[in-house]
Each structure stands twice: as C-alpha cells, then as structure tokens.
Scaffold this motif. Structure first.
Motif, PDB file in Angstrom:
ATOM      1  N   GLN A 222     -42.777 -77.103  91.026  1.00 18.26           N
ATOM      2  CA  GLN A 222     -42.246 -78.191  91.832  1.00 18.26           C
ATOM      3  C   GLN A 222     -42.695 -79.546  91.302  1.00 18.26           C
ATOM      4  O   GLN A 222     -41.930 -80.522  91.324  1.00 18.26           O
ATOM      5  CB  GLN A 222     -42.681 -78.030  93.293  1.00 18.26           C
ATOM      6  N   ALA A 223     -43.921 -79.599  90.807  1.00 22.32           N
ATOM      7  CA  ALA A 223     -44.419 -80.852  90.234  1.00 22.32           C
ATOM      8  C   ALA A 223     -43.604 -81.251  89.010  1.00 22.32           C
ATOM      9  O   ALA A 223     -43.321 -82.438  88.797  1.00 22.32           O
ATOM     10  CB  ALA A 223     -45.899 -80.706  89.864  1.00 22.32           C
ATOM     11  N   LEU A 224     -43.216 -80.270  88.201  1.00 23.77           N
ATOM     12  CA  LEU A 224     -42.374 -80.559  87.033  1.00 23.77           C
ATOM     13  C   LEU A 224     -41.005 -81.074  87.472  1.00 23.77           C
ATOM     14  O   LEU A 224     -40.471 -82.024  86.887  1.00 23.77           O
ATOM     15  CB  LEU A 224     -42.215 -79.294  86.179  1.00 23.77           C
ATOM     16  N   LEU A 225     -40.431 -80.466  88.496  1.00 23.88           N
ATOM     17  CA  LEU A 225     -39.141 -80.929  89.018  1.00 23.88           C
ATOM     18  C   LEU A 225     -39.250 -82.353  89.560  1.00 23.88           C
ATOM     19  O   LEU A 225     -38.402 -83.209  89.284  1.00 23.88           O
ATOM     20  CB  LEU A 225     -38.643 -79.987  90.114  1.00 23.88           C
TER      21      LEU A 225
ATOM     22  N   LEU B 112     -37.393 -85.663  88.012  1.00 22.12           N
ATOM     23  CA  LEU B 112     -36.484 -86.440  88.840  1.00 22.12           C
ATOM     24  C   LEU B 112     -36.874 -87.918  88.832  1.00 22.12           C
ATOM     25  O   LEU B 112     -36.007 -88.804  88.753  1.00 22.12           O
ATOM     26  CB  LEU B 112     -36.495 -85.908  90.271  1.00 22.12           C
ATOM     27  N   GLU B 113     -38.162 -88.179  88.876  1.00 20.40           N
ATOM     28  CA  GLU B 113     -38.622 -89.574  88.826  1.00 20.40           C
ATOM     29  C   GLU B 113     -38.303 -90.209  87.479  1.00 20.40           C
ATOM     30  O   GLU B 113     -37.828 -91.353  87.410  1.00 20.40           O
ATOM     31  CB  GLU B 113     -40.124 -89.637  89.102  1.00 20.40           C
ATOM     32  N   LEU B 114     -38.538 -89.473  86.397  1.00 22.51           N
ATOM     33  CA  LEU B 114     -38.236 -89.996  85.061  1.00 22.51           C
ATOM     34  C   LEU B 114     -36.739 -90.228  84.878  1.00 22.51           C
ATOM     35  O   LEU B 114     -36.326 -91.136  84.145  1.00 22.51           O
ATOM     36  CB  LEU B 114     -38.753 -89.027  83.999  1.00 22.51           C
ATOM     37  N   LEU B 115     -35.938 -89.411  85.537  1.00 20.42           N
ATOM     38  CA  LEU B 115     -34.485 -89.516  85.395  1.00 20.42           C
ATOM     39  C   LEU B 115     -33.901 -90.681  86.185  1.00 20.42           C
ATOM     40  O   LEU B 115     -32.694 -90.919  86.138  1.00 20.42           O
ATOM     41  CB  LEU B 115     -33.818 -88.206  85.824  1.00 20.42           C
TER      42      LEU B 115
ATOM     43  N   VAL C 211     -47.065 -84.706  84.701  1.00 23.39           N
ATOM     44  CA  VAL C 211     -47.686 -83.735  85.601  1.00 23.39           C
ATOM     45  C   VAL C 211     -49.147 -83.493  85.245  1.00 23.39           C
ATOM     46  O   VAL C 211     -49.956 -83.111  86.092  1.00 23.39           O
ATOM     47  CB  VAL C 211     -46.893 -82.407  85.569  1.00 23.39           C
ATOM     48  N   GLY C 212     -49.484 -83.720  83.968  1.00 23.04           N
ATOM     49  CA  GLY C 212     -50.853 -83.482  83.525  1.00 23.04           C
ATOM     50  C   GLY C 212     -51.107 -82.057  83.091  1.00 23.04           C
ATOM     51  O   GLY C 212     -52.220 -81.541  83.264  1.00 23.04           O
ATOM     52  N   VAL C 213     -50.071 -81.408  82.520  1.00 24.24           N
ATOM     53  CA  VAL C 213     -50.241 -80.059  81.992  1.00 24.24           C
ATOM     54  C   VAL C 213     -49.852 -80.051  80.522  1.00 24.24           C
ATOM     55  O   VAL C 213     -49.175 -80.971  80.031  1.00 24.24           O
ATOM     56  CB  VAL C 213     -49.374 -79.030  82.769  1.00 24.24           C
ATOM     57  N   ALA C 214     -50.263 -79.015  79.810  1.00 26.90           N
ATOM     58  CA  ALA C 214     -49.933 -78.905  78.395  1.00 26.90           C
ATOM     59  C   ALA C 214     -48.441 -78.631  78.225  1.00 26.90           C
ATOM     60  O   ALA C 214     -47.818 -77.978  79.074  1.00 26.90           O
ATOM     61  CB  ALA C 214     -50.737 -77.768  77.766  1.00 26.90           C
ATOM     62  N   PRO C 215     -47.834 -79.125  77.135  1.00 29.30           N
ATOM     63  CA  PRO C 215     -46.398 -78.876  76.903  1.00 29.30           C
ATOM     64  C   PRO C 215     -46.027 -77.396  76.943  1.00 29.30           C
ATOM     65  O   PRO C 215     -44.948 -77.038  77.410  1.00 29.30           O
ATOM     66  CB  PRO C 215     -46.169 -79.482  75.516  1.00 29.30           C
ATOM     67  N   THR C 216     -46.934 -76.542  76.462  1.00 31.27           N
ATOM     68  CA  THR C 216     -46.633 -75.104  76.479  1.00 31.27           C
ATOM     69  C   THR C 216     -46.479 -74.561  77.896  1.00 31.27           C
ATOM     70  O   THR C 216     -45.793 -73.561  78.114  1.00 31.27           O
ATOM     71  CB  THR C 216     -47.731 -74.322  75.758  1.00 31.27           C
TER      72      THR C 216
ATOM     73  N   HIS D 113     -42.147 -72.012  83.176  1.00 28.83           N
ATOM     74  CA  HIS D 113     -41.311 -72.279  84.332  1.00 28.83           C
ATOM     75  C   HIS D 113     -39.837 -72.464  83.975  1.00 28.83           C
ATOM     76  O   HIS D 113     -38.964 -72.069  84.752  1.00 28.83           O
ATOM     77  CB  HIS D 113     -41.819 -73.530  85.053  1.00 28.83           C
ATOM     78  N   PHE D 114     -39.567 -73.051  82.813  1.00 25.90           N
ATOM     79  CA  PHE D 114     -38.188 -73.332  82.408  1.00 25.90           C
ATOM     80  C   PHE D 114     -38.037 -73.082  80.912  1.00 25.90           C
ATOM     81  O   PHE D 114     -38.841 -73.578  80.123  1.00 25.90           O
ATOM     82  CB  PHE D 114     -37.809 -74.791  82.709  1.00 25.90           C
ATOM     83  N   PRO D 115     -37.013 -72.347  80.495  1.00 26.17           N
ATOM     84  CA  PRO D 115     -36.792 -72.126  79.063  1.00 26.17           C
ATOM     85  C   PRO D 115     -36.471 -73.405  78.301  1.00 26.17           C
ATOM     86  O   PRO D 115     -36.705 -73.492  77.107  1.00 26.17           O
ATOM     87  CB  PRO D 115     -35.608 -71.149  79.036  1.00 26.17           C
TER      88      PRO D 115
END
Length: 209
Positions: A17-20, A24-27, A44-49, A54-56
């Motif tokens: 949800q944080a990624l979504l 949305l904010e960036l968009l 979000v503060g997570v690694a790109p991997t 969560h999403f392909p």
C-alpha cells in the motif's frame, strides 16, 4: 511464533500500500510511462528489489492503481441512475456525488483522467475494462426503470455509455476547479446538470431505427 506468518503478511500488505500511495503522489506531476520504480521505492524507503515482491513492473502497479481508483466507484455509479426519485432528483444526486468523490479522491481522479489515453497499454486496458463494467451496471439499472420498457439492450447500453462518459467528463471538470472560486464550481455543476437533462430528454423521445 504461530502469529509470524500473519505478521509478515500484514507487513507485506503495508509495504504494498505504501508503494501504491507513493506512486500516486509522484504521479501528480508526471505520467506513469515516465515513472521509475527507483523513484517509488526511494519515496517508501525500501530497496528497489523489494518492489518486485509486490509488482512485476510499474505497469502492474498502474493496473493496481486503476483497481484502487475505480473499483470502489461501482456502488456510486449505480446510485446515480437508480430509478428511485424523479429525473431531476437523480440528476442532482449524480452531480453531487461526482463532486464529492472528486473532492475526496482528487489524486485518483487525476490519475485516471491522465492514463485513460496514456502510453501504458495494460493500464489503458484496465481502465477500459472498468469503464465497460460501469456501463454494464448502468445498463442494468436503466433496464429496471419502467421508462425503459420496450428498449433493446443495445440501445440501453448506448444510453448507459452516454451517462458514464458524461460522469467522467464532469469529474474532470470538477477536478480543474478544486481551488477555483465557488462560482466556477457552480458553473461546472450547472453545465453537468444541463447535459444530463439533455441525455434524459433524448431518452424520453428515443425511437429505435
């Protein structure tokens, strides 16, 4: 220890949800086709991997945003065309509901308006599918109305499409007046009301060829 899988699942859902939310904010300022997953994960503060858990791809993230933005609208869409009340009441209710939704979810409305004809094909297809569902649901509601007696399904579907298109147009216009003076929002509401009245008037006098 027995709760560990549930805790992990909850954490995974929070990250998704944080990624979504970050996307949305960036968009707000760019299209999905120009959005990089590193931008999203950095926000979000997570690694790109971690994104790929969560999403392909960013396109799949966009499809999830479509489901989030439009999936909850189905009850509202049906409410706007329910046969309850007279035509004027239904139109006033529809315009009020659309304006309220835009005020509550402006980022979702902006995303759909931009990506409906954007450069990411799976997202365009997802929007088209959701709008098709809206049109079918409106057709079903219209069919319940005694005024639709004798109408062909194809004609009801065409009428439903007119209503859905006008709702989307109205939402986009309300979006442009979020920070505008009250009289501009009133003009949008008045124009939307007149257009919906015109569609309703055409409905009363429609004769299949």
């Amino acid at each position: 220890m027995s709760h560990t899988p549930g805790v992990r699942q909850a954490q995974k859902q929070r990250t998704r949800q944080a990624l979504l939310d970050a996307a949305l904010e960036l968009l707000e300022e760019q299209s999905l086709s120009s959005l990089g997953l590193r931008e999203v994960t950095r926000a979000v503060g997570v690694a790109p991997t971690a994104f790929y858990r969560h999403f392909p791809s960013t396109a799949d993230l966009g499809v999830a945003l479509v489901e989030e933005a439009l999936g909850s609208l189905h009850p509202m869409i049906r409410t706007t065309v329910t046969p309850d009340g007279d035509s004027g009441e239904r139109i006033a209710r529809a315009v009020e509901l659309i304006e309220g939704h835009v005020r509550e979810y402006p980022s979702h409305v902006r995303f759909i308006a931009r990506e409906r004809h954007g450069g990411v094909q799976p997202v365009r297809a997802a929007i088209r599918e959701q709008l098709g569902r809206f049109t079918e649901e409106v057709r079903a509601e219209l069919a319940r109305d005694p005024q639709s007696a004798g109408w062909h399904d194809d004609d009801l579907l065409m009428l439903a499409g007119l209503y859905v298109d006008q709702m989307l147009s109205t939402a986009s216009q309300f979006l442009e007046t979020l920070d505008a003076p009250d009289d501009e929002r009133r003009r949008v509401a008045e124009t939307a009301t007149r257009r919906l009245r015109l569609i309703s008037a055409g409905r009363r006098h429609w004769t299949a060829a």
